[in-house]
Design an enzyme around this catalytic site. Structure first.
Site, PDB file in Angstrom:
ATOM      1  N   ARG A   1       0.859  -1.147  -0.069  1.00 28.25           N
ATOM      2  CA  ARG A   1       0.033   0.044  -0.094  1.00 28.25           C
ATOM      3  C   ARG A   1       0.841   1.303   0.132  1.00 28.25           C
ATOM      4  NH1 ARG A   1      -4.238   0.287  -2.061  1.00 28.25           N
ATOM      5  NH2 ARG A   1      -5.304  -1.458  -0.837  1.00 28.25           N
TER       6      ARG A   1
ATOM      7  N   ARG B   1       2.866  -6.202 -10.049  1.00 28.70           N
ATOM      8  CA  ARG B   1       3.280  -5.618  -8.846  1.00 28.70           C
ATOM      9  C   ARG B   1       3.238  -6.560  -7.729  1.00 28.70           C
ATOM     10  NH1 ARG B   1      -2.343  -2.695  -6.445  1.00 28.70           N
ATOM     11  NH2 ARG B   1      -3.941  -4.223  -7.022  1.00 28.70           N
TER      12      ARG B   1
ATOM     13  N   HIS C   1       0.844   3.709 -10.375  1.00 28.52           N
ATOM     14  CA  HIS C   1      -0.257   4.040  -9.517  1.00 28.52           C
ATOM     15  C   HIS C   1       0.404   4.994  -8.193  1.00 28.52           C
ATOM     16  CE1 HIS C   1      -3.354   3.744  -6.520  1.00 28.52           C
ATOM     17  NE2 HIS C   1      -4.358   2.762  -7.670  1.00 28.52           N
TER      18      HIS C   1
ATOM     19  N   ASP D   1     -12.477   9.302  -7.364  1.00 29.82           N
ATOM     20  CA  ASP D   1     -11.848   8.207  -8.123  1.00 29.82           C
ATOM     21  C   ASP D   1     -12.138   8.292  -9.649  1.00 29.82           C
ATOM     22  OD1 ASP D   1     -11.806   4.444  -7.418  1.00 29.82           O
ATOM     23  OD2 ASP D   1     -10.543   5.792  -9.015  1.00 29.82           O
TER      24      ASP D   1
ATOM     25  N   GLU E   1      -2.206   8.986 -10.792  1.00 29.78           N
ATOM     26  CA  GLU E   1      -1.484   8.171 -11.482  1.00 29.78           C
ATOM     27  C   GLU E   1      -1.432   8.453 -13.287  1.00 29.78           C
ATOM     28  OE1 GLU E   1      -4.473   6.048  -8.651  1.00 29.78           O
ATOM     29  OE2 GLU E   1      -4.359   4.812 -10.573  1.00 29.78           O
TER      30      GLU E   1
HETATM   31  O1  TA6 Z   1      -6.532   3.812  -8.859  1.00 29.93           O
HETATM   32  C1  TA6 Z   1      -7.516   3.971  -8.271  1.00 29.93           C
HETATM   33  C2  TA6 Z   1      -8.060   2.439  -7.925  1.00 29.93           C
HETATM   34  O2  TA6 Z   1      -8.726   1.837  -9.021  1.00 29.93           O
HETATM   35  C3  TA6 Z   1      -9.086   2.597  -6.998  1.00 29.93           C
HETATM   36  O3  TA6 Z   1     -10.319   2.299  -7.389  1.00 29.93           O
HETATM   37  C4  TA6 Z   1      -8.889   1.544  -5.702  1.00 29.93           C
HETATM   38  O4  TA6 Z   1      -9.070   0.317  -6.267  1.00 29.93           O
HETATM   39  C5  TA6 Z   1      -7.392   1.786  -5.965  1.00 29.93           C
HETATM   40  O5  TA6 Z   1      -7.051   1.717  -7.448  1.00 29.93           O
HETATM   41  C6  TA6 Z   1      -6.301   0.854  -5.355  1.00 29.93           C
HETATM   42  O6  TA6 Z   1      -6.541  -0.490  -5.487  1.00 29.93           O
HETATM   43  P1  TA6 Z   1      -5.498  -1.593  -4.875  1.00 29.93           P
HETATM   44  O7  TA6 Z   1      -5.935  -2.913  -5.583  1.00 29.93           O
HETATM   45  O8  TA6 Z   1      -4.319  -1.133  -4.744  1.00 29.93           O
HETATM   46  O9  TA6 Z   1      -6.163  -1.865  -3.482  1.00 29.93           O
END
Ligand code: TA6
Length: 304
Positions: free
Chosen positions: A76, A102, A172, A216, A276
């Protein structure tokens, strides 16, 4: 060479006074960069930049205090690589959101002390890490990270097969901010976006982006730089991209952050925002056989 052997990695790629490799308690191997301009840590799993802090500056990249550094699990924060798809897989819901890149092992293939004092490490996604059922294409994928007073991340996809393939992707990136109500994001004024919070409705960005609830948004057909204008930290973070026509802006806000369970304190979401650099929705990238596609982003700090 076994890339999981820290000793071998250090023999081949360490740069005295700039770059070394260590093994984390969870078994992840971490590249640790400390040069005269900045410090950074990068997990070999996912070629995942976790931290970036220019000398004399506050950290730029946010890493959750509750980030789980566990083999095979997404971390995270930092700069997760979403590849070879962004978001949910188009047809198979059992495939991992944001692709597999990832959470699998990458290898180090080069390290360089550049003449401007920055440090460059090149990571490659070995074919052995690619689940053939999810991605049956021959390719060479590299993530080239350069750490100096600015950070550059370049995700390079080469189609080494005989047929075109299509990818969606994102760096991201999570950014450190003073507080979510002290920032505005510029560069996307007038752009069309798909509003995930609003049932994927297409809307138009009116003015700068401010955040007072879950946001989002997938902005499409934009190659603009974005600026995170942070009045609390009296700085701007510039995100200057090439090879990307989509930009995602995300803050989970309190309920979603709590549900995710790895945002740290219940106010952890207030200290971060994701901007992102991506290619998704109508901006998916077709990579012809033998062609190479690059998504290149430079992150820099401007004082205000
Ligand atoms: O980029 C935004 C997003 O797609 C959100 O909708 C949320 O799902 C975030 O990515 C985090 O995703 P993750 O799979 O890292 O928990």
């Amino acid at each position: 060479m076994s890339q999981s052997d820290v000793t071998t990695l250090n023999q081949k790629f360490a740069i005295p006074g700039q770059l070394e490799f260590t093994e984390d308690v969870g078994g992840l191997i971490i590249a640790r960069i400390a040069n005269k301009q900045a410090q950074s840590t990068i997990a070999l799993q996912g070629a995942h930049v976790m931290t970036f802090e220019p000398v004399g500056e506050k950290p730029v990249i946010w890493l959750s205090p509750a980030a789980k550094l566990v083999l095979g699990k997404s971390i995270r924060g930092g700069v997760p690589i979403c590849w070879p798809w962004f978001g949910a897989h188009a047809t198979d819901s059992t495939f991992p959101a944001h692709g597999f890149a990832r959470t699998v092992p990458w290898q180090v293939v080069a390290s360089e002390a550049l003449s401007d004092g920055s440090t460059r490490v090149t990571f490659e996604l070995p074919q052995s890490s690619i689940p053939a059922a999810q991605w049956p294409h021959a390719c060479r994928v590299r993530n080239i990270v350069t750490i100096g007073k600015e950070m550059t991340v370049e995700l390079v996809t080469e189609n080494t097969g005989q047929a075109m393939f299509e990818i969606s992707e994102a760096l991201h990136t999570y950014f450190v901010i003073s507080d979510v109500d002290k920032i505005r994001i510029t560069g996307l004024e007038g752009c069309t976006y798909l509003d995930k919070v609003g049932d994927w409705q297409r809307r138009t960005q009116d003015g700068a982006i401010t955040i007072a609830a879950e946001v989002d948004r997938l902005y499409v057909n934009t190659d603009s730089d974005c600026l995170i204008d942070d009045n609390g930290h009296k700085r701007c973070i510039r995100i200057a991209k090439r090879g990307s026509l989509s930009t995602v802006v995300w803050n989970p806000w309190v309920e979603k952050a709590a549900k995710m369970g790895d945002f740290g304190s219940d106010t952890g979401y207030r200290g971060m925002v994701c901007v992102e650099s991506a290619n998704a929705a109508e901006n998916v990238v077709k990579v012809a056989a033998g062609a190479t596609h690059s998504l290149h982003v430079t992150y820099s700090i401007e004082n205000i």
